[in-house]
Design an enzyme around this catalytic site. Sequence first.
Site, PDB file in Angstrom:
ATOM      1  N   ASP A 270       0.866  -1.167   0.000  1.00  0.00           N
ATOM      2  CA  ASP A 270       0.000   0.000   0.000  1.00  0.00           C
ATOM      3  C   ASP A 270       0.911   1.228   0.000  1.00  0.00           C
ATOM      4  OD1 ASP A 270      -2.244   1.594   0.061  1.00  0.00           O
ATOM      5  OD2 ASP A 270      -3.184   0.545   1.729  1.00  0.00           O
ATOM      6  N   TRP A 271       0.358   2.362  -0.385  1.00  0.00           N
ATOM      7  CA  TRP A 271       1.158   3.558  -0.627  1.00  0.00           C
ATOM      8  C   TRP A 271       1.685   4.112   0.687  1.00  0.00           C
ATOM      9  CZ3 TRP A 271      -0.306   1.022  -4.388  1.00  0.00           C
ATOM     10  CH2 TRP A 271      -0.098   1.409  -5.726  1.00  0.00           C
TER      11      TRP A 271
END
Length: 735
Positions: A270-271
């Site tokens: 995930d970012w």
Amino acid sequence: MAAVVAMVVAGAGALAPVPGTAGAAQAAAGPCAAWMDRGKTADQRADALVAAMDLPQKLHMLTFDDPPWFLYYGTAGHVGATPELCIPDLVLSDAGSGVAGLQIATTTFPSGVAQASTWDPVLQRRLGRAIGKEAHQKGINVMLAPGMNIARTSFGGRNFEYFGEDPHLAARTAVSVIRGIQDNPVLADAKHFAVNNQETDRMTVDARVGERAMREIYLPAFEAAVKEARVGSVMCAYNRVNGPYACQNDALLTKVLRDDWGFDGFVVSDWGAVHSTARSAMAGLDLEMNAVESPLPTGGIYGAGNRFFGADHLRAALRSGALTRARLDDMVRNIVRPMFEHGLFDRPVRPGLLPFIRDVSSPAHLSLARRVAAEGTVLLKNRSALLPLDRAGGRTSAVIGWAANPVGAANATAGGGSSHGSGLPPRVVSPLQGILAQAARNGDRVVYVEGSTGLDARLAAAAADVAVVVATDGATEGSDRPDLGLRPSVCLTVFCSAIPIEQERMIEAATAANPRTVVVLDVGGPVRMPWLAKAGAVLVPWYGGLEHGNALADVLYGVREPGGRLPQTFPTAERQVPFTRAQYPGKAGRATYSEGLLVGYRWFDAKRKEPMFPFGYGLGYTRFRYSGLAVRRDGAGAVVSFRVTNTGGRAGADVPQVYVAAPAGRGEPPRQLKGFRKVRLAAGRSTQVRVRLDRRAFARWDSRRDRWAVDPGRYGVLVGPHSRDLRLRDSVRMG
């Protein structure tokens, strides 16, 4: 949006030429011949490519390129092409309800919870296929969807993106959507792995969950995505899981995902969810994605902020021995292997300004969005058959609510956050517009008021033959809901702002003034309904996408049935939600999942609590009778058969649900969903329904033996239209 266009144009210099289909064919006879031969397997092609790569080329494949996060043609991130090796761009976009993020001119479909609410795997696959097609036309070949985390609590900010509270329903929906996306040369991405069930402290909270609950409640959708749908990628989550962060959690990323399930795609972060270089890589992370390169304060939206898989960090880890060359090669192979398998090399995308501004929506996709919106709409109440409205004409209808008008609908037909669709007026068909069009065809009159003062809602409702009140709740990524109230908001992707509109007072005023009031709830999860007794009908279309208004009008006038069934239990009020603070949102950085298996309807059933509306519930415009249940052993599983008859006066759809009850005295949840079918029948017609239950339908996770086990005994098999109306009962001996 003009600023966004300027930013993505500024990123155009980063583009490298990518071979098209003809170029790919030429490459098969050139220097890339060893891995561009379509006659070879994906494994053979991946092995040949990795063997030909030098170290800089390998390191390039493992982290995002600049510009990051929405600045590259509105996409979430990308890894630039390596033309000399015929490696195409890898372009990732936010997703869920369509090609989202800062994309423009795409179809915003109904949200994930609405998709699950259809209980229709065939329709869900069609939707996934449409999303994948639009992605490829936009120059995107990785869709960061579907989200499949379990709705553990009604307050979860991203529940609207997910597939409800039950692992079987979530798994069936996820498999269908993934297969649809990957019918195109586009990879799906199963997220967020794992136990990512709250937005409060989502960057740091440690989800402490037992092995059995993990395997039976929180992992089955991911397992099905890997084993059945052969998903190309999996996204590790922000949170910690039993100690380590998810993106450096060897127990999850290696033991479960690869060793137990045989996953052969890549794990993407995930970012901003990466916190280390060698530790994350050796635990099983393959590709790092991030929104920024410099650290930002930890918050509800941003991650840690670094480039842990940048070339310098990876070289240092190799020199120290903390990262092995063999593992580095595996990371690259994990990325390119699904790219070969799903056609990304053979049909490469061409990202650029023209695909970014191209309108890739179509009449067929809008028609599909309209159908999914109607099929996912749940009818919770219909006093005295108020719905469907007759089409005789001459009626005066009052449409009430900010969420009903074009501006409000643009913020009420999709949730906030990275999955927020590209719908802006006039692309969104608002409830007001849809009802106006349908009313004109039937000779009805429509008046509209915004309704937030209460007085205008009361006066408009009192003067009308029927009132339609539309209200919304602004659920969003980055924060959980503070309660089960209705709080509208305005969102631009991950940034949302609440607006002060008193919708509960509006509903109270309208329902008190006119008993023929239909309340429409554009929401992402359960809401409280203190006005329920006064309402004539209640519809939950969730977040209905671009065609929400047309689909709602179809349902109101009976052009289509409300085909949805609840994928999540609706509690009577906040006090019925059964969590201590230690459980949710947690204490001292830990959320303790001490409820074990008792999530959603399992808790309500075990504690003998009566919800406002039970899991699986939903009304239609006709009636169905169930009969003739027969259950027989079939190998390691069983076959359930029964008859369904439409006893009403019009065609309609029903969703017979099959629940299994463990042998008495074992301490298991009273019943668990293990099968269902969506049945469509003309008036007076019958059909024989057959549902096969495999061994897992009767199994529990044996943590001591680290395997699935079926305890010997007699298992109840219960069939009905929802979890609290199981009309047919039989049993079968297993184990």
